[in-house]
Design a protein around this motif. Sequence first.
Motif: not given
Length: 134
Positions: A87-96
């Motif tokens: 995937x490519x969304x760093x915001x969602x990645x940070x949250x997770x």
Amino acid sequence: MSTLRPFVYDAGALIAAERDQVAFWRTHRSYLTAGGLPLVPAPVVSQAWRDGARQSQLARLLHGCRVPPLDHALAVSVGELLGKARTSDPVDGTVALIAARLGANVFTSDPDDIQHLVDHLGPAGKRVKVTPLR
């Protein structure tokens, strides 16, 4: 004595606050009253913040939250997670990633996206509870 599960808010939670959604504010206030301090990762603030003069509810929410920064080490870990999850969304990645490290409850408008990411975090991801916003 029970320990509060940490709360992590994504941009959907910030939007719910800004839209003055009663259910969200009720949950937030209950958590604060119980002694909790929700986390809003810095990239989430960037995703939702546009004009402080017009976002009084959002400013009020953030006043009662902790905003952890995205430092070099976390940024690298998020990038690695995005690669694993394709995937490519760093915001969602940070949250997770922050949620997994803390065993947190994530309040999100994108439960499938967050769940996909935490599923790629192995045992740490299993400690995350993903709560969809309505």
